[in-house]
Design an enzyme around this catalytic site. Structure first.
Site, PDB file in Angstrom:
ATOM      1  N   HIS A 175      19.583 -21.720  14.509  1.00 50.83           N
ATOM      2  CA  HIS A 175      19.160 -21.252  15.962  1.00 50.83           C
ATOM      3  C   HIS A 175      17.843 -20.577  15.814  1.00 50.83           C
ATOM      4  O   HIS A 175      17.444 -20.235  15.314  1.00 50.83           O
ATOM      5  CB  HIS A 175      20.169 -20.357  16.942  1.00 50.83           C
ATOM      6  CG  HIS A 175      20.273 -19.253  16.718  1.00 50.83           C
ATOM      7  ND1 HIS A 175      19.307 -18.864  16.785  1.00 50.83           N
ATOM      8  CD2 HIS A 175      21.581 -18.976  16.049  1.00 50.83           C
ATOM      9  CE1 HIS A 175      19.869 -16.826  16.227  1.00 50.83           C
ATOM     10  NE2 HIS A 175      20.958 -16.826  15.892  1.00 50.83           N
ATOM     11  N   ASP A 454      22.968 -16.613  11.286  1.00 50.21           N
ATOM     12  CA  ASP A 454      22.133 -15.924  10.253  1.00 50.21           C
ATOM     13  C   ASP A 454      23.710 -15.809   9.585  1.00 50.21           C
ATOM     14  O   ASP A 454      23.818 -15.770   8.280  1.00 50.21           O
ATOM     15  CB  ASP A 454      21.189 -14.859  10.411  1.00 50.21           C
ATOM     16  CG  ASP A 454      22.056 -13.593  11.722  1.00 50.21           C
ATOM     17  OD1 ASP A 454      22.994 -13.879  12.385  1.00 50.21           O
ATOM     18  OD2 ASP A 454      21.277 -13.131  11.807  1.00 50.21           O
TER      19      ASP A 454
END
Ligand SMILES: *[C@@H]1O[C@H](CO)[C@@H](O)[C@H](O)[C@H]1NC(C)=O
Ligand SMILES: *[C@@H]1O[C@H](CO)[C@@H](O)[C@H](O)[C@H]1NC(C)=O
Ligand SMILES: *[C@@H]1O[C@H](CO)[C@@H](O)[C@H](O)[C@H]1NC(C)=O
Ligand SMILES: *[C@@H]1O[C@H](CO)[C@@H](O)[C@H](O)[C@H]1NC(C)=O
Ligand SMILES: *[C@@H]1O[C@H](CO)[C@@H](O)[C@H](O)[C@H]1NC(C)=O
Ligand SMILES: *[C@@H]1O[C@H](CO)[C@@H](O)[C@H](O)[C@H]1NC(C)=O
Ligand SMILES: *[C@@H]1O[C@H](CO)[C@@H](O)[C@H](O)[C@H]1NC(C)=O
Ligand SMILES: *[C@@H]1O[C@H](CO)[C@@H](O)[C@H](O)[C@H]1NC(C)=O
Ligand SMILES: *[C@@H]1O[C@H](CO)[C@@H](O)[C@H](O)[C@H]1NC(C)=O
Length: 584
Positions: A175, A454
């Protein structure tokens, strides 16, 4: 016919207000729904079918959550000038609309365009004369950039090697820039703000810190910032320009691509912004957006820790905190003394000073500029960048005993897609409902796009056995290894993107695979069966797949995620493959 179930998701998902839905709402329909509803929700918020965002409790700004001192709610709940009938979204008369060829930059351009410098954000003026790039020293909070040549120790060009052409792309992306997450294990900007506001004594700051005297904390939590929105839009544009030609396969087979994201607000909006960049605002009929559920208890390869209790246990999968604390004590001593000399009435701790560093990237990506950035030296930014590496190395990558198990679900999906073979057994984070249905999990296509976090990108790189990123591990907490191979800012920054390219090469009889992470070609030499010194980062697909199958068969999710194993604290357990102790 599934397309008959096309419905306006806005009414269901955004407002829980079913009366405008064109057909009955069911999970299956969500999974297969076209994105038209979302699009209209995103672009035309005043259309009659669209609910307005519910008003938030106005007392909330008087009693904000810890940290937030300034909250603004937009849009207004009952605007007096909303006349949807006067603002139709389609008035006809579009003018001529002839289309052209799909772009294919990776095949047609003489060089590969790089992504440098985040637009719209201002770097600290104190560093304006330096060549030091602060934006690339923020670990996972860096906006993604094309990694410098040879960052991954391979001198490969980004263009496909001579005589090769790209036949498919599997894109895994993160994102875009977001507000801080709701929980901070260490420091955290909101906590720092709360500490200033609730300090037992009156304090005052001077010189460089004078701005703190009337500083307010302006950040929310978790959601995408305007800059983060742009990052995903840009990524969509960039992938379309490079790989648009892959859409020809879909036209030829009369099918649509399926892109995947998760239910979390920033994930959904990141995926939609990617799609807006990739397809443009007329999303209807262009692709299908699968939204998987990201919440505790739901099997989800793109949010695997939600079913893996050991992964969230500070004594097992999430062991980074002591390393980060130790390192902060090393590199922030001078900064602490310097900053304490500019504030009276409060004793800034190392943790406070670390939070002040965090405020620099978080404010910059949310509001465009941060005074906190000016407070630190280049070396202190290198120290900060490394603190993030310690955090991710020990929590989510090669140094975490649960990371391989967490990443294996996506690897199973990748292998299924690469080989057109359904997943044999669901014994990790895979989800039979999604993966066993060829509509939601189609095999053998030329384009896949998956949005994730992540941590999961790092889980996946670990599970793929890309141990060229682990050559310095276990990472020390008393100094920064020179020439380190593991950099979170290179692997999992905001809008990070991992391109799995499939290629057909004249010189090789069988298909090849190549992995390009943030425009860096990744050496595959650590993957069993891949050539040791392949100058272009290529590996024969069959060798790559059999190595991954070997890892899949050797990874025990139940043991890693639910097993009662224990590891000694700190360096007593030194995995560099993301594994727990073996089951005896
Ligand atoms: C940058 O360099 C210019 C010209 O040499 C100088 O006027 C300015 O003060 C410098 N700025 C900083 C922040 O050092
Ligand atoms: C931050 O504040 C929250 C809410 O007050 C608290 O639960 C949490 O422990 C704090 N975190 C740190 C690292 O101090
Ligand atoms: C699989 O995913 C679907 C859709 O996200 C969800 O409804 C279902 O509960 C998941 N299954 C499991 C076992 O978590
Ligand atoms: C969800 O994951 C668990 C653990 O791997 C597995 O036993 C179960 O079958 C999965 N459920 C589905 C619907 O895939
Ligand atoms: C997509 O089409 C091209 C050109 O016809 C072909 O070479 C390639 O193999 C196709 N890709 C897939 C995944 O089917
Ligand atoms: C950095 O590490 C790589 C691989 O370990 C090595 O080949 C290279 O020479 C090193 N560079 C320096 C400057 O130490
Ligand atoms: C994983 O990497 C190690 C080197 O770090 C190598 O010895 C091993 O064979 C690899 N395994 C697979 C399945 O790729
Ligand atoms: C799933 O089951 C297979 C077959 O029993 C086993 O080889 C593999 O290790 C298991 N995978 C996971 C991720 O638990
Ligand atoms: C783990 O690695 C650290 C740093 O390299 C080293 O000091 C320590 O002895 C290692 N521990 C074990 C159990 O191997």
């Amino acid at each position: 016919m599934r397309s008959q179930h096309k419905l306006s998701l806005d009414a269901d998902l955004l407002a829980h207000n079913g009366d405008r839905a064109r057909s009955r709402f069911a999970l299956r329909h969500v999974l297969f729904a076209f994105v038209a509803g979302f699009l209209s929700a995103a672009l035309f918020p005043l259309l009659p079918s669209l609910p307005l965002v519910q008003i938030l409790d106005p007392t909330q700004s008087l009693h904000p959550r810890p940290g937030s001192t300034d909250v603004h709610h937009y849009p207004p709940s009952h605007p007096t000038n909303a006349f949807p009938d006067l603002f139709p979204s389609d008035v006809g008369y579009p003018g001529p609309t002839p289309t052209g060829a799909e772009p294919a930059l990776v095949a047609t351009a003489p060089a590969y365009p790089l992504h440098t410098g985040p637009p719209h954000l201002l770097r600290p003026q104190a560093l304006s004369n330096s060549s030091f790039d602060i934006f690339s020293h923020w670990g996972n909070l860096s906006p993604w950039f094309s990694v410098p040549p040879q960052s991954f120790r391979i001198d490969a060009s980004l263009d496909p090697p001579q005589g090769c052409r790209i036949t498919a792309l599997h894109l895994l992306h993160r994102h875009g820039a977001r507000y801080p997450t709701g929980t901070a294990a260490y420091a955290g900007p909101a906590n720092f703000s709360a500490r200033l506001r609730h300090a037992p004594h009156k304090w005052s700051a001077h010189r460089q810190l004078a701005f703190l005297n009337d500083w307010t904390y302006k950040l929310g939590e978790e959601i995408l910032t305007p800059f983060g929105r742009q990052q995903l839009f840009d990524l969509g544009v960039s992938i379309r320009i490079k790989y648009g030609f892959l859409l020809r396969n879909f036209t030829a087979s009369n099918t649509l691509p399926v892109f995947r994201t998760e239910s979390q607000d920033r994930m959904l909006l990141s995926a939609l912004n990617f799609a807006l960049g990739f397809f443009g605002p007329k999303l209807d009929g262009q692709y299908q957006q699968l939204i998987t559920i990201e919440a505790p208890g739901f099997n989800n390869t793109l949010a695997p820790s939600k079913t893996c209790p050991n992964a969230r246990d500070p004594a097992r999968g999430e062991r980074a905190l002591p390393y980060v604390r130790q390192w902060a004590k090393v590199y922030l001593q001078a900064a602490r003394a310097r900053l304490n000399s500019q504030i009276d009435g409060i004793d800034l701790t190392i943790e406070d000073v670390y939070a002040m560093q965090q405020l620099c990237p978080y404010e910059t990506v949310a509001i465009g500029y941060s005074k906190f950035c000016e407070l630190f030296t280049e070396d202190e930014w290198r120290g900060f960048d490394y603190s993030v590496d310690l955090n991710f190395w020990y929590n989510s990558a090669f140094g975490s005993p649960t990371s391989r198990a967490l990443g294996i679900g996506y690897v199973q999906e990748l292998v299924a897609r690469l080989t057109s073979t359904p997943i044999a057994a669901h014994n990790s984070s895979t989800n039979a409902t999604i993966n066993d249905d060829p509509a939601t999990f189609p095999l053998g296509l030329s384009l896949y796009v998956d949005a994730t976090h992540d941590t999961i990108i790092l889980n996946v790189l670990t599970a793929l056995n890309l141990s060229n990123f682990a050559t310095d591990g276990p990472l020390p907490s008393d100094h920064i290894p020179t020439n380190r191979s593991f950099k979170t800012s290179h692997l999992a920054p905001f809008a990070s993107n991992v391109q799995f390219q499939l290629l057909a090469c004249d010189s090789a009889p069988e298909p090849q695979i190549r992995i390009v992470i943030n425009d860096g070609v990744t050496p595959l030499s650590s993957v069993r069966g891949c050539p040791a010194d392949e100058p272009h980062g290529l590996c024969p697909l069959s060798a790559f797949v059999s190595a991954q199958r070997e890892t899949i068969s050797k990874t025990d999710w139940t043991w890693a995620c639910h097993g009662e194993w224990n590891v000694p604290t700190g360096h007593g357990w030194n995995t560099t493959t993301g594994e727990p102790p073996a089951k005896d």
